[in-house]
Design a protein around this motif. Structure first.
Motif, PDB file in Angstrom:
ATOM      1  N   ASN A  42       0.806  -1.222   0.000  1.00 35.67           N
ATOM      2  CA  ASN A  42       0.000   0.000   0.000  1.00 35.67           C
ATOM      3  C   ASN A  42       0.844   1.279   0.000  1.00 35.67           C
ATOM      4  O   ASN A  42       0.344   2.338  -0.330  1.00 35.67           O
ATOM      5  N   TYR A  43       2.095   1.191   0.337  1.00 36.81           N
ATOM      6  CA  TYR A  43       2.986   2.349   0.200  1.00 36.81           C
ATOM      7  C   TYR A  43       3.812   2.204  -1.079  1.00 36.81           C
ATOM      8  O   TYR A  43       4.286   1.107  -1.397  1.00 36.81           O
ATOM      9  N   VAL A  44       4.002   3.324  -1.801  1.00 42.56           N
ATOM     10  CA  VAL A  44       4.911   3.302  -2.949  1.00 42.56           C
ATOM     11  C   VAL A  44       6.196   4.070  -2.616  1.00 42.56           C
ATOM     12  O   VAL A  44       7.182   3.980  -3.336  1.00 42.56           O
ATOM     13  N   ALA A  45       6.169   4.831  -1.530  1.00 46.06           N
ATOM     14  CA  ALA A  45       7.381   5.488  -1.037  1.00 46.06           C
ATOM     15  C   ALA A  45       7.207   5.732   0.452  1.00 46.06           C
ATOM     16  O   ALA A  45       6.135   6.167   0.881  1.00 46.06           O
ATOM     17  N   VAL A  46       8.225   5.408   1.235  1.00 44.71           N
ATOM     18  CA  VAL A  46       8.170   5.661   2.673  1.00 44.71           C
ATOM     19  C   VAL A  46       9.202   6.734   2.994  1.00 44.71           C
ATOM     20  O   VAL A  46      10.365   6.621   2.605  1.00 44.71           O
TER      21      VAL A  46
END
Lengths: 488, 488
Positions: A42-46
């Protein structure tokens, strides 16, 4: 740790204010949860460093007594919002390398209020989709999945998935035809689309300008009111931003529905509807009556034309909005080209996925000479009629109760080859976008398979207070407390 | 419109009527661009005046510049046009490397200014009213530079988003001369209003010219559109070329193709650019990022009350109050600076004589010196004083020309020059009579001839007397006294 994650935003805010917990602790817990649930995609960048830095700053502000309304609360951002110096892709190949030098108004408002940025959330490419399957990063997964991975919904699938998985306390979404309310219903969280014009569109990658509206994903209705109050506000940089003052939403939460009239639209009872959804809707009506509201049967006669009109207007605007992705100034460009036209064709063919290309073609066709009157103009006429339907309805009711989606979450890949069935997912949500009115999806029960189901409430334009009053009641009557099996 | 016989063009097979309509793109005089805050100034280094909006970065939104709206309304008022209190911005969609959005924001169905008119006057004194169909506001594109690199094109976005007014005439123009007079008159009105600087060589005014020919009384012929003409001379050349080409084509049994043509400034010819079949489908639709543009009649009235005096009004005053010919008044009012110079120079003087002096001596000298009124060495009051010295008999008109030449060279006052050079006119009857007596005595044979009927010799005696006075004798007195002496 799980204790920190189980706090709602309202509870976390209280705990932070009373210095029972620190913002850095809370943020650290969420960063770890992101790691643990990485499989949900669900994250594409943290943005861990940034998050910790912002959290430390929040702790200082809380200590100094200058805390904002969201001080220290971790927020995930749909990758459609431009975030300064942080990659913003709209989950499209064509923007894979794009790092904006500016911050969207909505996210800037959130950071001004003390929100802590966790990272960027997965979504359908340019917000076009209902299952998050058109993302160039692959689909976000619904944390309610058992053996078979389920769709988190779309387009804001990453936002819904993260809030449900407890890897974000709050998340932003955008809703053009249901892109907040549908995934919220699929993932058992609260998703709210404000009145068109409440949240500035400045700095949000545009899909369909006359329909796009940013809104909050939260675990509770109170959290939703808290977050929306921080996101919204008049912005002179957006000509369609509304100058109207937001009513006091916290106050609205405790208003109750006693004496309110809740409209039940006959046209939302559709052929072949899932009996579980019908039953839940009936249950919702009973709860409202129990809480002291009066049910009123209403008619929204043009409902059946909403979906076709939407699938003309939204692609038409998109076909024009996406013309700027031409590989000339930013984004991905194909180099092996013979001419300017060749460069456009190759860059856009390589950069846009199938669904985006399909909608650009539909929209281009609908606006073409000789077809404009039959399609775009007619769709706009339908749109006016739908708005009139709601105007008439809200002259006699305070809010409208409907199902949020025709079904519970479906398996990923199940509808991928059938765009039309996919489009039907938006049948209950699209009318609110066409009319510009606010709507909220509240988790209200579980299907026989144990999947969350949502009910939708709609209110008149700029009547967010009534919307939150009814939503808070629905939430407390439904008492939906189950958390997703794959939550961190 | 009736056929104006004086403008017919004769071909091999008979007479032809020329029909011309023009679309003039005039850059609005304003600090910043139509929808962004960047400077609209001309001449900066490439890409120095480019905002995020001008470069069409993701999520950027247009916000109307009120100054541009004000200028468009003032322009409309200046041509007695209908001002539309509500107008709509549309998107005109097409791909080009110097069009960052992939569309130009323009006004298609509902322009800000409706029908108006411009009156032109030709050298023969004839007046023609040219109808204006509409004026709409739109964005300019950027500039592609193809000569900076052997295989690549460069883009300069400084002009991208600058406000243009597109002024569309009716097909009321009947000759290249009329077209020239129209563009000059339009430029003059815009300059008086201060809504466009009219500098065609800098590109702030450009014209697309639609030309067709027909037999007198026939329906309209097929037209061609020649694009982007940026001087009065080019406009007239392009028309002359097109008229000749079209007549020849038809007389040779061919047909005119409806097409867009380009003008070649080096050869004075036009060539086909694209045919009607290749014409773009611009897929116009209302820009969903902008609300309809609306303002009140009171606002329009307030702008009307503050309009400066326009060339037609000044011209009217010059004809009725100063007794100037209509043509002289046209010439003097073409440029605001010329009219102002004239007003100052002729204040308290013989208005007609000052007009003559300006159009013959002053403009002649300026032309010869290759300069213009802005750098004129003779101040308006000085020219006025010179005319005053003629009318009060201090110097003759002939002497005045020499004095003027001196003034132009030195910038000195006329009275000082006359004083220094002793040029004061002799109006002393006794002195003149003495000179006449000397002349007659020296030419007794001619006196005899005159008396025997050779009247023409009178001029000879005048000339001799003037010569004797070194031009300073009052010519009227010389005439009068000579007549008396010879006829006695």
């Amino acid at each position: 740790m799980t204790e920190l994650l189980s706090l709602s935003a309202t509870e976390a805010k209280r705990a932070l204010t009373q210095k029972e917990i620190s913002a850095v602790e809370l943020t650290t817990a969420y960063l770890e949860a992101i790691d643990q649930t990485a499989g949900l995609n669900n994250y594409v960048a943290v943005t861990a460093d940034k998050a910790l830095e912002m959290a430390a700053n929040s702790d200082k502000k809380i200590a100094g007594g200058t805390a904002g309304t969201l001080e220290g609360l971790p927020v995930g951002v749909k990758d459609l919002f431009c975030t300064q110096d942080v990659s913003t892709t709209a989950c499209s190949e064509i923007l894979r390398n794009f790092v904006p030098p500016y911050e969207s108004t909505v996210t800037d408002n959130l950071w001004q209020a003390g929100g802590v940025m966790l990272g960027k959330l997965n979504c359908d490419e340019f917000a076009m989709g209902s299952a998050n399957e058109t993302s160039c990063f692959g689909p976000a997964v619904n944390p309610w999945s058992a053996e078979v991975p389920l769709a988190a919904g779309g387009s804001s699938g990453g936002s819904a998935s993260a809030v449900a998985a407890r890897s974000a306390l709050l998340a932003t979404g955008t809703d053009t035809g249901g892109s907040i309310r549908q995934p919220a219903a699929f993932c058992g969280v609260v998703g709210m689309k404000p009145t068109y014009g409440r949240c500035s569109r400045w700095g949000i990658v545009a899909f369909a300008s006359s329909l796009d509206q940013a809104g909050p994903f939260t675990r509770t209705v109170a959290d939703s009111a808290l977050m929306l109050s921080a996101m919204a506000g008049h912005d002179p940089k957006d000509s369609t931003s509304a100058p109207d003052e937001m009513p006091d939403l916290t106050k609205a939460l405790s208003c109750g529905v006693k004496g309110m009239k809740i409209g039940i639209p006959a046209e939302y009872e559709m052929d072949g509807m899932d009996p579980e959804i019908v039953a839940l809707w009936q249950q919702g009506q009973n709860w409202m009556v129990e809480a002291g509201a009066e049910l009123v049967e209403i008619s929204l006669p043009h409902t059946k034309y909403a979906l076709p009109a939407y699938y003309i207007i939204a692609p038409a605007e998109a076909s024009s909005n996406l013309a700027r992705y031409d590989g000339v100034r930013y984004g991905v460009r194909t180099d092996d080209v013979q001419s300017l036209d060749d460069m456009y064709e190759k860059s856009r063919a390589a950069g846009f996925g199938d669904e985006v290309q399909r909608r650009i073609m539909i929209g281009t066709y609908a606006l073409s000479a000789g077809y404009y009157d039959a399609y775009y103009k007619k769709a706009q006429q339908v749109r006016r009629l739908i708005r009139q339907d709601f105007d008439t309805a809200f002259a006699s009711v305070d809010a409208i109760l409907t199902p949020a989606t025709p079904t519970a979450a479906f398996a990923l890949g199940q509808k991928q080859d059938d765009p039309l069935t996919m489009y039907l997912n938006d049948v209950f949500t699209v009318p609110a976008n066409l009319a510009g009115i606010p709507g909220i999806s509240v988790p209200a029960g579980l299907s026989k398979d144990g999947l969350p189901l949502g009910l939708q409430l709609l209110a008149g334009a700029f009547c967010e207070d009534k919307l939150y009053a009814t939503a808070a009641t629905l939430e407390s009557m439904a008492n939906f407390t189950t958390s997703a099996p794959k939550a961190a | 419109m009736e056929t104006d016989v004086s403008n017919l063009v004769s071909g091999r097979t008979g007479d032809w009527e020329v029909v011309i309509g023009m679309e003039v793109h005039a850059q609005v005089t304003s600090q910043s661009k139509l929808f962004s805050g960047s400077s609209a100034e001309f001449g900066a280094d490439p890409n120095m005046h480019v905002s995020l909006v001008d470069a069409a970065m993701p999520g950027m939104l247009p916000v109307i510049n009120e100054e541009c709206v004000r200028q468009a309304i003032r322009t409309g008022l200046g041509i007695n046009a209908q001002i539309n209190l509500t107008s709509v911005f549309d998107r005109k969609n097409y791909f080009y490397a110097d069009l960052p959005q992939g569309y130009q924001i323009s006004q298609f169905q509902h322009p800000i200014v409706g029908e108006g008119e411009v009156t032109i006057e030709l050298k023969d004194g004839s007046q023609h009213v040219i109808g204006i169909e509409r004026i709409h506001l739109e964005q300019d594109a950027g500039k592609s530079m193809h000569d900076q690199h052997p295989t690549q094109s460069y883009i300069d976005l400084n002009r991208s988003g600058v406000a243009l007014m597109e002024i569309v005439s009716r097909p009321d123009i009947r000759s290249a001369e009329q077209a020239g007079a129209y563009i000059k008159k339009l430029r003059s009105i815009l300059r008086y209003l201060g809504t466009c600087d009219g500098n065609m060589e800098e590109g702030s005014m450009r014209a697309d010219v639609n030309v067709s020919v027909r037999r007198p009384g026939d329906p309209l012929g097929t037209r061609t559109e020649t694009k982007n003409l940026n001087s009065v001379r080019f406009i007239m050349q392009a028309i002359d070329y097109e008229v000749e080409r079209q007549i020849e084509l038809i007389e040779d049994g061919g047909e005119v193709d409806q097409e867009t043509r380009l003008f070649d400034t080096s050869t004075g010819t036009t060539r086909a650019m694209r045919s009607k079949e290749d014409a773009h489908d611009y897929r116009y639709f209302p820009d969903p990022d902008l609300l309809p543009l609306s303002f009140t009649q009171a606002y329009v009235d307030s702008l009307k009350a503050e309009l400066p005096e326009l060339p037609d009004q000044i011209k009217q005053r010059m004809v009725t109050e100063y007794g100037l010919s209509s043509y002289d008044a046209s010439v003097l009012t073409e440029e605001r600076e010329t009219a102002a110079y004239y007003e100052a120079a002729s204040d308290g003087q013989d208005r007609k004589m000052v007009a003559n002096w300006m159009s013959v001596e002053l403009f002649g000298a300026l032309n010869k010196a290759g300069t213009n009124l802005a750098d004129c060495p003779v101040a308006p009051q000085q020219l006025g004083a010179l005319v005053g010295l003629i009318t009060d008999g201090t110097i003759s008109g002939k002497i005045a020309k020499d004095v003027f030449a001196d003034m132009f060279d030195t910038g000195k006052n006329p009275a000082d020059i006359i004083e220094e050079k002793g040029l004061k006119q002799v109006s002393d009857t006794g002195a003149i009579e003495t000179m006449i007596d000397d002349v007659l005595a020296a030419n007794q044979d001619k006196v005899a001839e005159y008396k025997s009927g050779k009247d023409k010799l009178f001029g000879f005696f005048v000339g001799q007397t003037m010569k004797l006075s070194r031009g300073q004798a009052n010519p009227a007195l010389v005439n009068q006294l000579l007549k008396a002496k010879l006829d006695s």
